[in-house]
Every structure is written in structure tokens, then in C-alpha cells.
Design a protein around this motif. Structure first.
Motif, PDB file in Angstrom:
ATOM      1  N   THR A 107       1.017  -0.786  -0.152  1.00 41.93           N
ATOM      2  CA  THR A 107       0.248  -0.172   0.035  1.00 41.93           C
ATOM      3  C   THR A 107       1.072   1.488  -0.640  1.00 41.93           C
ATOM      4  OG1 THR A 107      -2.035  -1.349   0.995  1.00 41.93           O
ATOM      5  CG2 THR A 107      -1.855   1.396   1.496  1.00 41.93           C
ATOM      6  N   VAL A 108       0.527   1.987  -0.903  1.00 42.77           N
ATOM      7  CA  VAL A 108       1.267   3.197  -1.131  1.00 42.77           C
ATOM      8  C   VAL A 108       1.219   4.912  -1.120  1.00 42.77           C
ATOM      9  CG1 VAL A 108       3.496   4.661  -2.497  1.00 42.77           C
ATOM     10  CG2 VAL A 108       3.003   1.661  -2.108  1.00 42.77           C
ATOM     11  N   MET A 109       1.420   5.775  -0.316  1.00 45.11           N
ATOM     12  CA  MET A 109       0.796   7.198  -0.775  1.00 45.11           C
ATOM     13  C   MET A 109       1.801   7.579  -1.117  1.00 45.11           C
ATOM     14  SD  MET A 109      -0.491   9.568   2.432  1.00 45.11           S
ATOM     15  CE  MET A 109      -2.768   9.394   2.088  1.00 45.11           C
ATOM     16  N   PRO A 110       1.429   8.068  -2.173  1.00 48.67           N
ATOM     17  CA  PRO A 110       3.060   9.213  -2.725  1.00 48.67           C
ATOM     18  C   PRO A 110       2.529  10.304  -2.647  1.00 48.67           C
ATOM     19  CG  PRO A 110       1.707   7.856  -4.895  1.00 48.67           C
ATOM     20  CD  PRO A 110       0.722   7.732  -2.876  1.00 48.67           C
ATOM     21  N   LEU A 111       3.509  11.428  -2.548  1.00 46.96           N
ATOM     22  CA  LEU A 111       3.685  13.029  -2.237  1.00 46.96           C
ATOM     23  C   LEU A 111       4.173  13.287  -2.967  1.00 46.96           C
ATOM     24  CD1 LEU A 111       4.922  12.394   1.843  1.00 46.96           C
ATOM     25  CD2 LEU A 111       2.932  12.668   0.920  1.00 46.96           C
ATOM     26  N   SER A 112       3.702  12.665  -4.292  1.00 50.79           N
ATOM     27  CA  SER A 112       4.071  13.725  -6.045  1.00 50.79           C
ATOM     28  C   SER A 112       3.433  12.717  -7.133  1.00 50.79           C
ATOM     29  CB  SER A 112       5.328  12.975  -6.371  1.00 50.79           C
ATOM     30  OG  SER A 112       5.820  13.405  -7.244  1.00 50.79           O
ATOM     31  N   LEU A 113       2.910  13.748  -7.628  1.00 52.20           N
ATOM     32  CA  LEU A 113       1.576  13.305  -8.676  1.00 52.20           C
ATOM     33  C   LEU A 113       2.594  12.688 -10.348  1.00 52.20           C
ATOM     34  CD1 LEU A 113       0.058  16.339  -9.470  1.00 52.20           C
ATOM     35  CD2 LEU A 113      -1.138  14.488  -8.183  1.00 52.20           C
ATOM     36  N   HIS A 114       3.950  12.928 -10.111  1.00 52.13           N
ATOM     37  CA  HIS A 114       4.477  12.102 -11.176  1.00 52.13           C
ATOM     38  C   HIS A 114       4.798  10.435 -10.596  1.00 52.13           C
ATOM     39  CE1 HIS A 114       6.432  15.702 -12.917  1.00 52.13           C
ATOM     40  NE2 HIS A 114       7.447  15.649 -11.834  1.00 52.13           N
ATOM     41  N   ALA A 115       4.958   9.994  -9.369  1.00 55.41           N
ATOM     42  CA  ALA A 115       5.573   8.515  -8.925  1.00 55.41           C
ATOM     43  C   ALA A 115       3.638   8.167  -8.535  1.00 55.41           C
ATOM     44  CB  ALA A 115       5.198   9.333  -7.041  1.00 55.41           C
ATOM     45  N   VAL A 116       2.077   8.975  -8.158  1.00 63.64           N
ATOM     46  CA  VAL A 116       0.595   9.200  -8.588  1.00 63.64           C
ATOM     47  C   VAL A 116       0.760   8.326 -10.143  1.00 63.64           C
ATOM     48  CG1 VAL A 116      -1.574   9.795  -9.201  1.00 63.64           C
ATOM     49  CG2 VAL A 116      -0.207  10.102  -6.837  1.00 63.64           C
ATOM     50  N   ARG A 117       0.747   8.695 -10.926  1.00 60.08           N
ATOM     51  CA  ARG A 117       0.883   8.417 -11.778  1.00 60.08           C
ATOM     52  C   ARG A 117       1.453   6.865 -12.330  1.00 60.08           C
ATOM     53  NH1 ARG A 117       0.603  14.383 -12.855  1.00 60.08           N
ATOM     54  NH2 ARG A 117       3.326  14.379 -13.889  1.00 60.08           N
ATOM     55  N   GLU A 118       3.042   6.942 -12.405  1.00 53.36           N
ATOM     56  CA  GLU A 118       3.782   6.212 -12.037  1.00 53.36           C
ATOM     57  C   GLU A 118       2.575   4.594 -11.466  1.00 53.36           C
ATOM     58  OE1 GLU A 118       6.108   3.696 -14.213  1.00 53.36           O
ATOM     59  OE2 GLU A 118       6.194   5.917 -13.831  1.00 53.36           O
ATOM     60  N   LEU A 119       1.980   4.946 -10.709  1.00 53.67           N
ATOM     61  CA  LEU A 119       0.844   3.721  -9.881  1.00 53.67           C
ATOM     62  C   LEU A 119       0.157   3.574 -10.278  1.00 53.67           C
ATOM     63  CD1 LEU A 119       3.443   3.664  -6.286  1.00 53.67           C
ATOM     64  CD2 LEU A 119       3.868   2.878  -8.470  1.00 53.67           C
TER      65      LEU A 119
END
Length: 258
Positions: free
Chosen positions: A117-129
Motif C-alpha cells: 500500500t503506497v501513499m505517494p507525495l508526488s503526482l509523478h509517482a501517482v501517475r507511475e502507480l
């Protein structure tokens, strides 16, 4: 004298001077001027300094953040090695708050397909996942910083404080034994602090170019993380000193250096 020791001397000289000369560094290290120039070129490629005619100057003031796009192409091999080492320290089933930054983005790519379970603090990482069926993706609130796409502000902090994570993975802008973890942006520093507060353990991803530097906003002391993952470019004496403070220091060797 080994290259790491020469480069440590160069970095220390730049802390105390606005500019260093090749001839001066050759005398200080006992190396040839050609060897010193290669060291300067290597450090310049890592963002530690900027080359000028006859020597080098510090890369940038502590309040100026290099653009994300520029950082994304810098020291890619080291960042990928660091991310791979971090991925090995994350267990299936864990909950992770994943910092913004280029090294954290490399880790996001390695987490695809993992049952975490991941909460990314960046939209770059959000798009990746976002399209990955293996990862359970949690989205924080907040305002994306222009260019960086890092999420900051009271909504981001509130989202973090509502949860508890197994691991906080931080990717600071700069790292030193004296200044600790630092960030260029005040809002980014606050989010990093909250991420530390809500996680059971903390992994810090800091390539060698970030060591011995300080940015504007303090995040935490150098001995606050449980693990610091870096590459051979990090000064050996500082790595040893951090180990003595009780922090596990993991050196990840890029593929091209093996």
C-alpha cells in the motif's frame, strides 16, 4: 589518494571559498591537474559544483532548487541502484508513504506489481502507480508545487496524520551531519516531517551529490532515520560518522561501477 578522498577535499574547500582552482586542488591532494579536472567533472555531473575556467564554484545557493527535469537526468545510475536497495528493504504487505523527488520516483517504478500500500507525495509517482493492479494506491490531498508536482500544504499534512505507515521513504534535497536532512521548500519540509511522525521506520535515499550540503528548510537531524541508502560518492568519513550515531548506512553500487 583515492578518488573519494580527493573529492571530499574538493567539497570541503568549496564550503569555505567562493571558487577553487585546479592548481590549488592538485597541490592539496597530490594529484595531477588532469586527475583533478576529472574529479571536478565528476562532481559537476552530480550537481555538487559548477565548472568554471580554471576551477569550480559551488553549484547553487541553499535557497534555489534545481528544476525537477534537470535532476531527473542527473546521476541516474546511482539513483536506480539506491532505489533497488530500498525496494529490497520493503516487505510485501507493508504500508509506505513515498516522498517526492527523482530517487523516490525510481523506487515507485520498482514497486509496481508488489502487494504493498503506497501513499505517494508526488503526482509523478501517482501517475507511475495509478494503473498498477498490484499496488494499493492511496492519494493524499494537497496542492502540487509547479514543476515539482510534490504535494504540500495543510490537506497533505492532514491526510498523513489520519494514517499510520510501516515505512516512510524520504528523498531529501540535501544531507549533512551538521544540518541533517534539509529541503528547499518550506512546505515540502513540513510534509517530510509529518511523514516521519506517522511511520514506524524511516528510509532515506540520498545519493552522494547530496552529502555535505544544506538547503533552506530543516527536516530532521541526520541520526533521525533508521536507514540511509546512498552510493559510493558519499564521503567515507561521513558515512562512518553516521554509522557511529546508530544509523544503518547502505551503499548501493551502480551497475556501471560494478
Amino acid at each position: 589518494m583515492k578518488s573519494a578522498e580527493r573529492q571530499r577535499i574538493i567539497v570541503e574547500r568549496l564550503r569555505d571559498a567562493d571558487q577553487v582552482a585546479v592548481a590549488e586542488l592538485a597541490s592539496a591532494t597530490g594529484a595531477s591537474e588532469m586527475t583533478v579536472r576529472r574529479d571536478l567533472d565528476h562532481l559537476a555531473s552530480r550537481g555538487v559544483l559548477r565548472r568554471v575556467h580554471g576551477g569550480a564554484v559551488p553549484a547553487a545557493p541553499s535557497g534555489i532548487e534545481p528544476p525537477f527535469a534537470a535532476r531527473a537526468t542527473d546521476a541516474v545510475g546511482a539513483k536506480r541502484a539506491i532505489a533497488a536497495a530500498a525496494a529490497e528493504l520493503i516487505r510485501d504487505g507493508e504500508t509506505i508513504v513515498l516522498d517526492s523527488g527523482t530517487t523516490a520516483l525510481e523506487l515507485a517504478r520498482l514497486l509496481r506489481g508488489r502487494p504493498v500500500t503506497v501513499m505517494p507525495l508526488s503526482l509523478h509517482a501517482v501517475r507511475e502507480l495509478a494503473d498498477d493492479r498490484g499496488v494499493r494506491l492511496l492519494l493524499p490531498g494537497g496542492e502540487p508545487r509547479p514543476g515539482e508536482q510534490a504535494l504540500v500544504g495543510p490537506l497533505t499534512c492532514a491526510s498523513l496524520r489520519a494514517l499510520r505507515f510501516d515505512v516512510a521513504v524520504l528523498s531529501p534535497c540535501a544531507f549533512s551531519l551538521d544540518a541533517g536532512l534539509t529541503a528547499f521548500d518550506l512546505g515540502d519540509a513540513e510534509v517530510k516531517q509529518v511523514a516521519l511522525d506517522v511511520a514506524a521506520r524511516a528510509l532515506v535515499l540520498a545519493d552522494g551529490a547530496k552529502w555535505g550540503r544544506a538547503a533552506l528548510a530543516h527536516v530532521c537531524p541526520a541520526d533521525r532515520p533508521d536507514v540511509v541508502i546512498t552510493d559510493p560518492g558519499a564521503p567515507e568519513d561521513q558515512r562512518a560518522a553516521l554509522t557511529e550515531l546508530g544509523v544503518l548506512v547502505h551503499v548501493a553500487v551502480p551497475l556501471e561501477n560494478r
